[in-house]
Motif scaffolding. Structure first.
Motif, PDB file in Angstrom:
ATOM      1  N   THR A   8       0.797  -1.228   0.000  1.00  0.00           N
ATOM      2  CA  THR A   8       0.000   0.000   0.000  1.00  0.00           C
ATOM      3  C   THR A   8       0.831   1.281   0.000  1.00  0.00           C
ATOM      4  N   PRO A   9       1.761   1.516   0.940  1.00  0.00           N
ATOM      5  CA  PRO A   9       2.407   2.836   1.033  1.00  0.00           C
ATOM      6  C   PRO A   9       3.609   2.980   0.114  1.00  0.00           C
ATOM      7  N   ASP A  10       4.258   4.144   0.203  1.00  0.00           N
ATOM      8  CA  ASP A  10       5.454   4.432  -0.596  1.00  0.00           C
ATOM      9  C   ASP A  10       6.548   3.399  -0.373  1.00  0.00           C
ATOM     10  N   PHE A  11       6.680   2.923   0.860  1.00  0.00           N
ATOM     11  CA  PHE A  11       7.705   1.920   1.176  1.00  0.00           C
ATOM     12  C   PHE A  11       7.620   0.731   0.232  1.00  0.00           C
ATOM     13  N   ALA A  12       6.385   0.330  -0.105  1.00  0.00           N
ATOM     14  CA  ALA A  12       6.189  -0.836  -0.953  1.00  0.00           C
ATOM     15  C   ALA A  12       6.425  -0.536  -2.432  1.00  0.00           C
ATOM     16  N   VAL A  13       6.290   0.718  -2.841  1.00  0.00           N
ATOM     17  CA  VAL A  13       6.465   1.078  -4.256  1.00  0.00           C
ATOM     18  C   VAL A  13       7.872   0.740  -4.724  1.00  0.00           C
ATOM     19  N   THR A  14       8.871   1.064  -3.918  1.00  0.00           N
ATOM     20  CA  THR A  14      10.264   0.778  -4.273  1.00  0.00           C
ATOM     21  C   THR A  14      10.463  -0.710  -4.531  1.00  0.00           C
ATOM     22  N   ALA A  27       1.212 -10.923 -11.843  1.00  0.00           N
ATOM     23  CA  ALA A  27      -0.125 -11.338 -12.265  1.00  0.00           C
ATOM     24  C   ALA A  27      -1.194 -10.370 -11.784  1.00  0.00           C
ATOM     25  N   CYS A  28      -0.982  -9.813 -10.582  1.00  0.00           N
ATOM     26  CA  CYS A  28      -1.951  -8.863 -10.023  1.00  0.00           C
ATOM     27  C   CYS A  28      -1.296  -8.116  -8.870  1.00  0.00           C
ATOM     28  N   VAL A  29      -1.682  -6.862  -8.703  1.00  0.00           N
ATOM     29  CA  VAL A  29      -1.249  -6.052  -7.567  1.00  0.00           C
ATOM     30  C   VAL A  29      -2.464  -5.802  -6.681  1.00  0.00           C
ATOM     31  N   TYR A  30      -2.301  -6.044  -5.398  1.00  0.00           N
ATOM     32  CA  TYR A  30      -3.357  -5.781  -4.417  1.00  0.00           C
ATOM     33  C   TYR A  30      -2.943  -4.601  -3.555  1.00  0.00           C
ATOM     34  N   SER A  31      -3.907  -3.734  -3.246  1.00  0.00           N
ATOM     35  CA  SER A  31      -3.634  -2.595  -2.381  1.00  0.00           C
ATOM     36  C   SER A  31      -4.896  -2.236  -1.610  1.00  0.00           C
ATOM     37  N   GLN A  32      -4.741  -1.400  -0.597  1.00  0.00           N
ATOM     38  CA  GLN A  32      -5.903  -0.954   0.160  1.00  0.00           C
ATOM     39  C   GLN A  32      -6.793  -0.078  -0.724  1.00  0.00           C
ATOM     40  N   PRO A  33      -8.094  -0.041  -0.456  1.00  0.00           N
ATOM     41  CA  PRO A  33      -9.011   0.762  -1.276  1.00  0.00           C
ATOM     42  C   PRO A  33      -8.653   2.246  -1.236  1.00  0.00           C
ATOM     43  N   VAL A  85       4.250  -6.444   1.160  1.00  0.00           N
ATOM     44  CA  VAL A  85       5.064  -5.371   1.744  1.00  0.00           C
ATOM     45  C   VAL A  85       4.128  -4.291   2.264  1.00  0.00           C
ATOM     46  N   ALA A  86       3.925  -4.259   3.577  1.00  0.00           N
ATOM     47  CA  ALA A  86       3.085  -3.229   4.203  1.00  0.00           C
ATOM     48  C   ALA A  86       1.716  -3.147   3.525  1.00  0.00           C
ATOM     49  N   PHE A  87       1.060  -4.277   3.407  1.00  0.00           N
ATOM     50  CA  PHE A  87      -0.243  -4.321   2.744  1.00  0.00           C
ATOM     51  C   PHE A  87      -1.341  -3.736   3.623  1.00  0.00           C
ATOM     52  N   GLY A  88      -1.350  -4.122   4.897  1.00  0.00           N
ATOM     53  CA  GLY A  88      -2.338  -3.558   5.813  1.00  0.00           C
ATOM     54  C   GLY A  88      -3.516  -4.447   6.116  1.00  0.00           C
ATOM     55  N   GLN A  89      -3.448  -5.721   5.689  1.00  0.00           N
ATOM     56  CA  GLN A  89      -4.509  -6.672   6.016  1.00  0.00           C
ATOM     57  C   GLN A  89      -3.881  -7.999   6.435  1.00  0.00           C
ATOM     58  N   ILE A  90      -4.587  -8.711   7.315  1.00  0.00           N
ATOM     59  CA  ILE A  90      -4.174 -10.053   7.710  1.00  0.00           C
ATOM     60  C   ILE A  90      -4.644 -11.038   6.643  1.00  0.00           C
ATOM     61  N   LEU A  91      -3.774 -11.950   6.245  1.00  0.00           N
ATOM     62  CA  LEU A  91      -4.120 -12.948   5.238  1.00  0.00           C
ATOM     63  C   LEU A  91      -4.438 -14.281   5.911  1.00  0.00           C
ATOM     64  N   VAL A  92      -5.537 -14.893   5.479  1.00  0.00           N
ATOM     65  CA  VAL A  92      -5.965 -16.176   6.047  1.00  0.00           C
ATOM     66  C   VAL A  92      -5.207 -17.315   5.373  1.00  0.00           C
ATOM     67  N   SER A  93      -5.299 -18.510   5.967  1.00  0.00           N
ATOM     68  CA  SER A  93      -4.519 -19.650   5.478  1.00  0.00           C
ATOM     69  C   SER A  93      -4.852 -20.019   4.038  1.00  0.00           C
ATOM     70  N   ASN A 105       6.817 -12.070   3.129  1.00  0.00           N
ATOM     71  CA  ASN A 105       6.658 -10.700   3.602  1.00  0.00           C
ATOM     72  C   ASN A 105       8.013 -10.034   3.780  1.00  0.00           C
ATOM     73  N   LEU A 106       8.116  -8.786   3.367  1.00  0.00           N
ATOM     74  CA  LEU A 106       9.290  -7.965   3.670  1.00  0.00           C
ATOM     75  C   LEU A 106       8.919  -7.073   4.850  1.00  0.00           C
ATOM     76  N   HIS A 107       9.648  -7.202   5.952  1.00  0.00           N
ATOM     77  CA  HIS A 107       9.318  -6.463   7.173  1.00  0.00           C
ATOM     78  C   HIS A 107      10.477  -5.570   7.566  1.00  0.00           C
ATOM     79  N   ALA A 108      10.174  -4.344   8.000  1.00  0.00           N
ATOM     80  CA  ALA A 108      11.204  -3.338   8.287  1.00  0.00           C
ATOM     81  C   ALA A 108      11.634  -3.351   9.751  1.00  0.00           C
ATOM     82  N   SER A 109      12.113  -4.483  10.218  1.00  0.00           N
ATOM     83  CA  SER A 109      12.736  -4.565  11.536  1.00  0.00           C
ATOM     84  C   SER A 109      13.530  -5.857  11.595  1.00  0.00           C
TER      85      SER A 109
END
Length: 308
Positions: A8-14, A27-33, A85-93, A105-109
Motif C-alpha cells: 500500500t504505502p510508498d515503502f512498498a512502491v520501491t 499477475a496482479c497487484v493488491y492494495s488498500q481501497p 510489503v506493508a499491505f495492511g490486512q491479515i491474510l488467512v490460510s 513478507n518484507l518487514h522493516a525490523s
C-alpha cells in the motif's frame, strides 16, 4: 516467477518497482481501497495502486481478503509466489497456501523485535542503534514466520522516520529479488524466529504525538525524529492570537538546562526535564516545513518563552 504483489504505502512502491525490473511476471497487484487524502479529502488511490496502474498492471483493492470471492479470485491467479510489503490486512490460510511456493513478507525490523504496524517509528523512538529488513515466510500469526534473508541498517543520530524509511526501502528492494531467486530454485534457508525478545510496534496514535518537555532531552529528540514527518510531534507556542500548534520535525540534543518547555535562546533551544533539544526544522499550522532560521523569522519564539 508468476507472482502477486500486495502493498500500500510508498515503502512498498520501491519494492514493486524492483520486482518488475527483475523480470518477474506480476499477475496482479493488491492494495488498500482508495481513501480520502489532501485538503479536499477526495478519494485517491494508494501509492502502490497509482504506481501499478501507471505500469498497466492489473490492480485489485478489496476491503477484505477474507471473503470467499476474494479468496477464489486469488487462487485463480495460479501463482508461483506472493510478495507482501506493508499491505495492511491479515491474510488467512487459504490465501497463504494458494501460491505454489507460498507467501513472503518484507518487514522493516529485525524480528522478533518490532512485529506489527509501525516498526520504523518505534525503533527510533526506543533508541535502537540498529534495525533492518527481513524477508520471511508468512504464517497466520502476526510477523511470526521463519526468516529467509536479513540485512541490518544502522540508525543514525539524525535519522527521522522518513530518512530511515528510505534507507530500509532501498535495502529491502535489493533483498527481495535475491530471496525470490533462492525460493524459485528451492535453495532458500528458513530460520525460525527467536522466542526471546519479542516486541510489538503498535500503530502510532495521534494522542501520543504531543511533546512532553518534562522528559529527558534524549527521549524528546527520539520522539520528534520518530514521528517526523507524520503525524509529527507537536507543541503549542504563545502568539498574539493565542496558542499556535507547531510540529517539531528535526532536532538534536544539546548540553543546556532550564525549566522544562522554556526557550533558552532565540533559535529554538528548548529545555527538557534533563538537558535540552535544539529544534532544527518546524512547521506551524497552515504552513510548510521550514528550517529553524526561516521559521523563527516568520514566527519568533524568543528566549524565556514557555511552550505548552
Amino acid at each position: 516467477m508468476r507472482i502477486a504483489f500486495l502493498g500500500t504505502p510508498d515503502f512498498a512502491v520501491t519494492c514493486l518497482a524492483e520486482l518488475v525490473a527483475s523480470g518477474h511476471e506480476i499477475a496482479c497487484v493488491y492494495s488498500q481501497p482508495p481513501a480520502p487524502r489532501g485538503r479536499g479529502q477526495d478519494l485517491k488511490p494508494s501509492p502502490v495502486h497509482a504506481f501499478a496502474e501507471g505500469l498497466g498492471l492489473p490492480v485489485r483493492t478489496p476491503v477484505s481478503m477474507k471473503t470467499a470471492e476474494e479468496i477464489e479470485a486469488f487462487k485463480a491467479l495460479d501463482l508461483d509466489a506472493a510478495v507482501v510489503v506493508a499491505f495492511g490486512q491479515i491474510l488467512v490460510s487459504d490465501v497463504l497456501d494458494a501460491p505454489v511456493h507460498g507467501c513472503f513478507n518484507l518487514h522493516a525490523s529485525l524480528l522478533p523485535r518490532w512485529r506489527g504496524a509501525a516498526p520504523i517509528q518505534r525503533a527510533i523512538m526506543a533508541g535502537d542503534p540498529v534495525t533492518g529488513v527481513q524477508v520471511m515466510r508468512m504464517s497466520e500469526g502476526l510477523d511470526e514466520g521463519p526468516i529467509l534473508m536479513s540485512e541490518q541498517v544502522v540508525i543514525a543520530a539524525d535519522d527521522t522516520a522518513a530518512t530511515l524509511h528510505d534507507k530500509l526501502a532501498a535495502v529491502g528492494a535489493r533483498l527481495l529479488p535475491v530471496a525470490l531467486a533462492a525460493i524459485e530454485r528451492s535453495a532458500a534457508r528458513e530460520t525460525p524466529q527467536a522466542e526471546a525478545g519479542v516486541t510489538y510496534a503498535k500503530k502510532i496514535k495521534s494522542a501520543e504525538a504531543r511533546i512532553d518537555w518534562t522528559r529527558p532531552a534524549a527521549e524528546v529528540d527520539r520522539h520528534i525524529r520518530g514521528l517526523s514527518p507524520f503525524p509529527g510531534a507537536w507543541f503549542e507556542a504563545p502568539s498574539e492570537r493565542g496558542l499556535v500548534r507547531v510540529k517539531a520535525l528535526l532536532s538534536r540534543v544539546e548540553d543546556a538546562g532550564g525549566p522544562p518547555g522554556q526557550a533558552l535562546d532565540d533559535a529554538l533551544l528548548i529545555a527538557c526535564g534533563e538537558g535540552a533539544v535544539r529544534l532544527l526544522k518546524a512547521q506551524r499550522e497552515g504552513k510548510g516545513a521550514q528550517d529553524a532560521e526561516v521559521f523563527t523569522r516568520g514566527f519568533p519564539i524568543p528566549a524565556g518563552t514557555i511552550l505548552a
